[in-house]
Scaffold this active site. Structure first.
Site, PDB file in Angstrom:
ATOM      1  N   THR A  72       0.845  -1.202   0.000  1.00  0.00           N
ATOM      2  CA  THR A  72       0.000   0.000   0.000  1.00  0.00           C
ATOM      3  C   THR A  72       0.877   1.249   0.000  1.00  0.00           C
ATOM      4  O   THR A  72       0.688   2.177  -0.796  1.00  0.00           O
ATOM      5  CB  THR A  72      -0.917  -0.003   1.244  1.00  0.00           C
ATOM      6  OG1 THR A  72      -1.782  -1.129   1.153  1.00  0.00           O
ATOM      7  CG2 THR A  72      -1.727   1.269   1.369  1.00  0.00           C
ATOM      8  N   ASN A 150      -6.224  -9.003  -7.740  1.00  0.00           N
ATOM      9  CA  ASN A 150      -6.329  -9.662  -6.436  1.00  0.00           C
ATOM     10  C   ASN A 150      -7.708 -10.275  -6.247  1.00  0.00           C
ATOM     11  O   ASN A 150      -7.913 -11.112  -5.387  1.00  0.00           O
ATOM     12  CB  ASN A 150      -6.042  -8.684  -5.291  1.00  0.00           C
ATOM     13  CG  ASN A 150      -6.796  -7.394  -5.406  1.00  0.00           C
ATOM     14  OD1 ASN A 150      -6.833  -6.779  -6.465  1.00  0.00           O
ATOM     15  ND2 ASN A 150      -7.428  -6.984  -4.327  1.00  0.00           N
ATOM     16  N   SER A 208       4.628  -7.523  -2.052  1.00  0.00           N
ATOM     17  CA  SER A 208       4.391  -7.478  -0.606  1.00  0.00           C
ATOM     18  C   SER A 208       4.772  -8.821   0.011  1.00  0.00           C
ATOM     19  O   SER A 208       4.311  -9.867  -0.457  1.00  0.00           O
ATOM     20  CB  SER A 208       2.904  -7.195  -0.347  1.00  0.00           C
ATOM     21  OG  SER A 208       2.652  -7.131   1.036  1.00  0.00           O
ATOM     22  N   HIS A 210       3.953 -10.400   2.738  1.00  0.00           N
ATOM     23  CA  HIS A 210       2.975 -11.284   3.381  1.00  0.00           C
ATOM     24  C   HIS A 210       2.054 -11.996   2.404  1.00  0.00           C
ATOM     25  O   HIS A 210       1.185 -12.768   2.815  1.00  0.00           O
ATOM     26  CB  HIS A 210       2.184 -10.532   4.467  1.00  0.00           C
ATOM     27  CG  HIS A 210       1.113  -9.612   3.979  1.00  0.00           C
ATOM     28  ND1 HIS A 210      -0.205  -9.992   3.907  1.00  0.00           N
ATOM     29  CD2 HIS A 210       1.147  -8.330   3.565  1.00  0.00           C
ATOM     30  CE1 HIS A 210      -0.938  -8.969   3.477  1.00  0.00           C
ATOM     31  NE2 HIS A 210      -0.139  -7.951   3.256  1.00  0.00           N
ATOM     32  N   THR A 246      13.244   3.989   9.549  1.00  0.00           N
ATOM     33  CA  THR A 246      14.106   2.833   9.837  1.00  0.00           C
ATOM     34  C   THR A 246      13.519   1.573   9.206  1.00  0.00           C
ATOM     35  O   THR A 246      12.324   1.296   9.341  1.00  0.00           O
ATOM     36  CB  THR A 246      14.235   2.653  11.369  1.00  0.00           C
ATOM     37  OG1 THR A 246      14.739   3.879  11.900  1.00  0.00           O
ATOM     38  CG2 THR A 246      15.182   1.506  11.722  1.00  0.00           C
ATOM     39  N   CYS A 334      -8.497  -7.241   1.672  1.00  0.00           N
ATOM     40  CA  CYS A 334      -7.503  -6.375   2.312  1.00  0.00           C
ATOM     41  C   CYS A 334      -8.024  -4.955   2.413  1.00  0.00           C
ATOM     42  O   CYS A 334      -7.316  -4.055   2.817  1.00  0.00           O
ATOM     43  CB  CYS A 334      -6.181  -6.422   1.578  1.00  0.00           C
ATOM     44  SG  CYS A 334      -6.263  -7.157  -0.014  1.00  0.00           S
TER      45      CYS A 334
HETATM   46  N1  PLP Z   1      -2.122  -4.598  -4.110  1.00  0.00           N
HETATM   47  C1  PLP Z   1      -2.785  -5.743  -4.233  1.00  0.00           C
HETATM   48  C2  PLP Z   1      -3.076  -6.273  -5.598  1.00  0.00           C
HETATM   49  C3  PLP Z   1      -3.199  -6.444  -3.101  1.00  0.00           C
HETATM   50  O1  PLP Z   1      -3.850  -7.595  -3.224  1.00  0.00           O
HETATM   51  C4  PLP Z   1      -2.921  -5.897  -1.834  1.00  0.00           C
HETATM   52  C5  PLP Z   1      -3.409  -6.537  -0.606  1.00  0.00           C
HETATM   53  O2  PLP Z   1      -4.140  -7.460  -0.608  1.00  0.00           O
HETATM   54  C6  PLP Z   1      -2.188  -4.708  -1.768  1.00  0.00           C
HETATM   55  C7  PLP Z   1      -1.818  -4.078  -2.926  1.00  0.00           C
HETATM   56  C8  PLP Z   1      -1.814  -4.112  -0.452  1.00  0.00           C
HETATM   57  O3  PLP Z   1      -0.797  -4.891   0.136  1.00  0.00           O
HETATM   58  P1  PLP Z   1      -0.309  -4.602   1.633  1.00  0.00           P
HETATM   59  O4  PLP Z   1      -1.174  -5.424   2.521  1.00  0.00           O
HETATM   60  O5  PLP Z   1       1.124  -5.063   1.656  1.00  0.00           O
HETATM   61  O6  PLP Z   1      -0.438  -3.164   1.852  1.00  0.00           O
END
Ligand code: PLP
Length: 382
Positions: A72, A150, A208, A210, A246, A334
């Site tokens: 994000t 996503n 990302s 995670h 940091t 998310c």
């Molecule tokens: N972009 C996409 C396509 C995502 O699926 C997500 C989260 O699901 C993000 C951005 C945001 O990721 P983060 O949780 O690392 O902010």
């Protein structure tokens, strides 16, 4: 019985080896990488090794890798810093974003001093490049197109877009118009697609940790060329002044290992997943004959099945599934976590009554889990 987890697009569990490395770095190498003393230097060495590992995996130079805290944040930095650069020059920049982007990109339609326009996808959830090109204006400076959705898993023709924009940029150079850059959010892809930024040709790419079996707390931002980017995060000047603050060293180290592992295994993992996905389609046809599968079936991530079931109320369905320990989401989980119809369904013209289910699978997803999900829905349809 443990829950049946089918929401890997939302987040993945942490791989056990990667978790051990995360803990080791957290415990043993906790100095600040910006400190000049020996503990700082030890931390700096781990940070730069991680950067090197990520760069080697993505086929770029370490200097082109910026670590952030989340994807994000990385998406925000790209859009904001490019837009702000032109605003600082007295130009009102025009930015194009697809209408299926994650909110960390699509929310920029509200950017006060820029002109952010959305362009549509086709009903199969894939963009038409001519449609994007037709919207280019003299003041266009950036185009965002996610590599894979996503929500519905559709894979976008980012490389073709880059080629087309390359031709357009050559003409714009003669006309003295700003160079258009291409940004891609590739968060959903590293487990399933080979990523090579040189081949892809993009100017910015986001990942990302995670979403690929690393702990939360590390985003990866590839920046081809940091010229024409205004500073938007102010502070200690870390990460080449693109992202001050940091660094989360343990999460960065873990993410670099997770990315390397994901890409090393990508062809095997994606072909194994494709077999499970095909089995999932068969189950949907067998147990849920009225369901429609949203998004293109060919240009699609192998871990995604997204369906609309006309006879089912969205909220009732998701509540029943949750109570039964079957964990899926309705759209992008998310975001706010709401169960409302997502903007992506509107973008592909899906106005059908009913319930949407995003089934997103991971390395450990089994046929039995998919079978239990489909049977459960078929017996709990209202
Ligand atoms: N972009 C996409 C396509 C995502 O699926 C997500 C989260 O699901 C993000 C951005 C945001 O990721 P983060 O949780 O690392 O902010």
């Amino acid at each position: 019985m443990p829950p049946i987890y089918l929401d890997y697009a939302s987040t993945t569990p942490v791989d056990s080896h990667i978790l051990q490395e995360f803990i080791r770095v957290s415990q043993d190498i906790w100095g600040n990488p910006s400190a000049t003393h020996q503990m700082g230097q030890k931390a700096r060495a781990v940070l730069e090794q991680a950067r090197y590992r990520v760069a080697k995996t993505l086929n770029c130079t370490p200097a082109q890798i910026v670590f952030t805290t989340t994807a994000t944040e990385a998406n925000n930095i790209v859009l904001q810093s490019v837009a702000q650069f032109y605003v600082n020059q007295g130009v009102k920049p025009h930015i194009l974003v697809s209408n299926i982007e994650h909110a960390s990109v699509s929310d920029f339609v509200n950017f006060p001093s820029g002109n952010v326009e959305t362009y549509p996808v086709q009903p199969n959830g894939i963009v038409n490049i001519d449609e994007i090109v037709s919207r280019i204006r003299p003041e266009t400076v950036l185009i965002s197109l996610m590599l894979a959705s996503n929500e519905i898993g559709t894979i976008q023709p980012v490389q073709d877009l880059v080629t087309k924009i390359g031709i357009i940029n050559a003409k714009r150079k003669i006309q003295n118009l700003p160079h258009i850059r291409v940004h891609t959010d590739a968060v959903q892809t590293p487990l399933w697609m080979k990523l090579d930024v040189e081949e892809l040709g993009v100017d910015f790419m986001i990942l990302s940790g995670h979403k690929m079996y690393a702990p939360k707390g590390c985003g990866v931002l590839f920046v081809k060329d940091s010229h024409n980017m205004a500073k938007v995060v102010f502070g200690g000047g870390q990460e080449r002044e693109i992202r001050s603050g940091t660094q989360n060293l343990a999460a960065i180290h873990a993410t670099s290992l997770a990315l390397e592992q994901a890409q090393d295994m990508v062809s095997q993992t994606s072909s194994d997943m494709k077999t499970i996905q095909n089995y999932g389609y068969e189950l949907v046809h067998k147990y849920l004959p009225t369901a429609i599968i949203n998004g293109d079936l060919i240009n699609r991530l192998p871990n995604n099945i997204h369906i609309t079931i006309p006879t089912i109320d969205q909220i009732v369905l998701h509540t029943k599934l949750d109570l039964a320990g079957i964990l899926v989401s309705s759209g992008s989980s998310c975001g706010s976590g709401s169960n409302q119809r997502s903007s992506v369904m509107k973008a592909i013209g899906n106005n059908r009554q009913g319930g949407d289910i995003r089934i997103s699978m991971g390395r450990d997803t089994t046929r039995e889990e998919l079978s239990m999900l489909c049977k459960f829905i078929s017996t709990n349809s209202i």
